[in-house]
Write a protein that holds these residues in place. Structure first.
Motif, PDB file in Angstrom:
ATOM      1  N   GLN A  90      35.915  36.194  60.157  1.00 24.63           N
ATOM      2  CA  GLN A  90      36.254  37.536  60.632  1.00 24.63           C
ATOM      3  C   GLN A  90      37.510  38.073  59.944  1.00 24.63           C
ATOM      4  N   VAL A  91      38.466  37.188  59.690  1.00 24.01           N
ATOM      5  CA  VAL A  91      39.674  37.615  58.973  1.00 24.01           C
ATOM      6  C   VAL A  91      39.319  38.034  57.552  1.00 24.01           C
ATOM      7  N   SER A  92      38.410  37.291  56.924  1.00 23.84           N
ATOM      8  CA  SER A  92      37.992  37.639  55.564  1.00 23.84           C
ATOM      9  C   SER A  92      37.353  39.021  55.521  1.00 23.84           C
ATOM     10  N   LYS A  93      36.550  39.330  56.521  1.00 27.93           N
ATOM     11  CA  LYS A  93      35.947  40.670  56.586  1.00 27.93           C
ATOM     12  C   LYS A  93      37.023  41.736  56.750  1.00 27.93           C
ATOM     13  N   GLY A  94      38.036  41.412  57.558  1.00 29.75           N
ATOM     14  CA  GLY A  94      39.107  42.374  57.764  1.00 29.75           C
ATOM     15  C   GLY A  94      39.945  42.589  56.521  1.00 29.75           C
ATOM     16  N   LEU A  95      40.148  41.520  55.728  1.00 26.00           N
ATOM     17  CA  LEU A  95      40.959  41.637  54.512  1.00 26.00           C
ATOM     18  C   LEU A  95      40.324  42.587  53.506  1.00 26.00           C
ATOM     19  N   LYS A  96      38.997  42.646  53.484  1.00 25.86           N
ATOM     20  CA  LYS A  96      38.316  43.541  52.548  1.00 25.86           C
ATOM     21  C   LYS A  96      38.661  45.007  52.843  1.00 25.86           C
ATOM     22  N   ASN A  97      38.873  45.314  54.134  1.00 21.84           N
ATOM     23  CA  ASN A  97      39.151  46.694  54.537  1.00 21.84           C
ATOM     24  C   ASN A  97      40.591  46.842  55.030  1.00 21.84           C
ATOM     25  N   TYR A  98      41.483  46.070  54.444  1.00 20.04           N
ATOM     26  CA  TYR A  98      42.878  46.008  54.897  1.00 20.04           C
ATOM     27  C   TYR A  98      43.540  47.390  54.951  1.00 20.04           C
ATOM     28  N   PHE A  99      43.368  48.179  53.920  1.00 18.21           N
ATOM     29  CA  PHE A  99      44.018  49.489  53.876  1.00 18.21           C
ATOM     30  C   PHE A  99      43.223  50.556  54.622  1.00 18.21           C
ATOM     31  N   ALA A 100      41.924  50.316  54.831  1.00 20.08           N
ATOM     32  CA  ALA A 100      41.090  51.312  55.511  1.00 20.08           C
ATOM     33  C   ALA A 100      41.134  51.173  57.020  1.00 20.08           C
ATOM     34  N   ASP A 101      41.408  49.974  57.508  1.00 22.71           N
ATOM     35  CA  ASP A 101      41.416  49.715  58.954  1.00 22.71           C
ATOM     36  C   ASP A 101      42.858  49.548  59.424  1.00 22.71           C
ATOM     37  N   GLU A 147      42.261  37.766  47.389  1.00 25.73           N
ATOM     38  CA  GLU A 147      41.386  38.078  46.266  1.00 25.73           C
ATOM     39  C   GLU A 147      40.182  38.901  46.734  1.00 25.73           C
ATOM     40  N   LYS A 148      39.878  38.833  48.033  1.00 26.65           N
ATOM     41  CA  LYS A 148      38.730  39.559  48.578  1.00 26.65           C
ATOM     42  C   LYS A 148      38.997  41.056  48.717  1.00 26.65           C
ATOM     43  N   ASN A 149      40.253  41.451  48.623  1.00 21.75           N
ATOM     44  CA  ASN A 149      40.591  42.870  48.737  1.00 21.75           C
ATOM     45  C   ASN A 149      40.586  43.529  47.360  1.00 21.75           C
ATOM     46  N   ASP A 150      39.990  44.705  47.269  1.00 25.87           N
ATOM     47  CA  ASP A 150      39.850  45.384  45.976  1.00 25.87           C
ATOM     48  C   ASP A 150      41.193  45.695  45.324  1.00 25.87           C
ATOM     49  N   TYR A 151      42.199  46.005  46.113  1.00 28.57           N
ATOM     50  CA  TYR A 151      43.497  46.364  45.544  1.00 28.57           C
ATOM     51  C   TYR A 151      44.241  45.142  44.998  1.00 28.57           C
ATOM     52  N   PHE A 152      44.051  43.980  45.660  1.00 29.01           N
ATOM     53  CA  PHE A 152      44.782  42.772  45.262  1.00 29.01           C
ATOM     54  C   PHE A 152      43.958  41.833  44.384  1.00 29.01           C
ATOM     55  N   ARG A 153      42.700  42.211  44.084  1.00 32.94           N
ATOM     56  CA  ARG A 153      41.862  41.367  43.241  1.00 32.94           C
ATOM     57  C   ARG A 153      42.459  41.310  41.833  1.00 32.94           C
ATOM     58  N   CYS A 154      42.381  40.130  41.225  1.00 41.23           N
ATOM     59  CA  CYS A 154      42.983  39.966  39.900  1.00 41.23           C
ATOM     60  C   CYS A 154      42.312  40.851  38.840  1.00 41.23           C
ATOM     61  N   ALA A 155      41.049  41.220  39.081  1.00 45.10           N
ATOM     62  CA  ALA A 155      40.352  42.090  38.128  1.00 45.10           C
ATOM     63  C   ALA A 155      40.698  43.554  38.332  1.00 45.10           C
ATOM     64  N   SER A 156      41.483  43.845  39.345  1.00 44.80           N
ATOM     65  CA  SER A 156      41.849  45.234  39.614  1.00 44.80           C
ATOM     66  C   SER A 156      42.837  45.736  38.567  1.00 44.80           C
ATOM     67  N   PRO A 157      42.697  47.004  38.146  1.00 46.72           N
ATOM     68  CA  PRO A 157      43.601  47.537  37.115  1.00 46.72           C
ATOM     69  C   PRO A 157      44.948  48.005  37.670  1.00 46.72           C
ATOM     70  N   GLY A 158      45.101  48.061  38.982  1.00 50.07           N
ATOM     71  CA  GLY A 158      46.317  48.596  39.580  1.00 50.07           C
ATOM     72  C   GLY A 158      47.483  47.625  39.528  1.00 50.07           C
ATOM     73  N   PRO A 159      48.672  48.091  39.894  1.00 48.35           N
ATOM     74  CA  PRO A 159      49.871  47.224  39.870  1.00 48.35           C
ATOM     75  C   PRO A 159      49.831  46.100  40.902  1.00 48.35           C
ATOM     76  N   ALA A 160      48.994  46.237  41.939  1.00 51.55           N
ATOM     77  CA  ALA A 160      48.924  45.218  42.986  1.00 51.55           C
ATOM     78  C   ALA A 160      47.956  44.097  42.653  1.00 51.55           C
ATOM     79  N   SER A 161      47.335  44.148  41.466  1.00 48.83           N
ATOM     80  CA  SER A 161      46.343  43.131  41.112  1.00 48.83           C
ATOM     81  C   SER A 161      46.971  41.734  41.122  1.00 48.83           C
ATOM     82  N   CYS A 162      46.180  40.758  41.573  1.00 48.46           N
ATOM     83  CA  CYS A 162      46.626  39.366  41.697  1.00 48.46           C
ATOM     84  C   CYS A 162      47.857  39.260  42.612  1.00 48.46           C
TER      85      CYS A 162
END
Length: 301
Positions: free
Chosen positions: A130-141, A167-182
């Protein structure tokens, strides 16, 4: 309908009648108190739900405080209302329903606690999912975000299983192009080792930290996961947890005991009144001090 009687007009023991009155008013006062508390909890839950909908927060199983408050408040509101009405009106049927609901709720709480203890590994895995599901929508929820931030700061932890969960969050994923990647949220940063000056929080302290290995991150961000951290806290503070459980269960047990005593006293007084009426309704006059005539003497009249 139960008939009120003063102690002087009742054949039952005055102490028994006094016990009935004391238990009755204790039951009424306790139920009124928890009835008002449950109404306040429901009101708070409704307010929180309105705010949540306005903010567009998403729902998760673990974090839906508004729904939990409304549900808990509604259940307590109904049960305590029945207890208050039954004690106030001396209604045996309502009091028995009240006891049945209280016992059912108590058993459900005990069963949930025992099942969680017996299957703690499965419960732990369920929480991590359940925490993993929440991490995916961390900024939306927003509900989940606020709760997760508080848990990470309070229990010095990061993520569910560990800090790599981000890593499950789009903003913090290492493949993300943003400054928060990895990276990880700033609430994962170890402020004990890196205290802030003047209360200013560096919200970018967790950016890019997951490119380093685990040992290199010691004293930079929290390594351990929050599920284990919270469980360890409960084990270390078992006396507080046990006291909280007793504080929740004791009023329920007392409510069941008081209602059972109230039922017993009402039935005793009603039975005493019924026997009194049967005695006074005798047709041979013995209730008024007259001796009934023998059949042979009656035939000579």
């Amino acid at each position: 309908k139960f008939v009120k009687m003063s102690c002087g007009g009742c054949k039952c023991d005055c102490n028994e009648y006094l016990t009935y009155k004391v238990v009755k008013y204790l039951l009424i006062i306790a139920n009124i108190f928890f009835w008002l508390v449950s109404a306040a909890i429901m009101g708070l839950g409704i307010f929180a739900e309105v705010v949540r909908r306005d903010l567009g927060s998403m729902n998760t199983f673990l974090v839906s405080p508004a729904a939990a408050l409304i549900a808990a408040g509604l259940v307590v509101f109904i049960v305590t209302f029945l207890g208050m009405a039954g004690a106030l009106r001396d209604n045996l049927t309502i009091l028995k329903i009240f006891i049945g609901l209280m016992i059912t709720g108590l058993l459900l709480q005990l069963i949930v606690g025992l099942v969680a203890f017996a299957f703690k590994d499965q419960a732990k895995n369920f929480i991590n999912e359940q925490v993993s599901k929440g991490l995916k929508n961390y900024f939306a929820d927003l509900d989940f975000k606020n709760t997760m931030d508080w848990v990470q700061e309070r229990f010095y932890c990061c993520g569910g299983v560990d800090y790599q969960d981000w890593e499950k969050n789009d903003y913090f994923r290492c493949a993300s192009p943003g400054p928060a990647s990895c990276g990880v949220p700033f609430t994962c940063c170890d402020r004990r080792a890196n205290p802030t000056e003047g209360g200013v929080v560096n919200t970018q302290c967790g950016y890019g930290v997951r490119v380093y290995n685990r040992l290199e991150l010691v004293d930079i961000v929290y390594i351990r996961g929050c599920t284990d951290a919270v469980l360890i806290w409960f084990e270390d503070n078992f006396d507080i947890f046990a006291g909280l459980c007793i504080g929740l269960l004791l009023p329920q047990i007392l409510g069941i005991v008081f209602a059972a005593v109230q039922i017993r006293k009402i039935e005793s007084i009603v039975e005493e009144e019924r026997n009194k009426r049967l005695y006074l309704d005798r047709t041979d006059g013995s209730a008024y001090g007259f001796q009934p005539l023998h059949p042979e003497a009656e035939s000579t009249l």
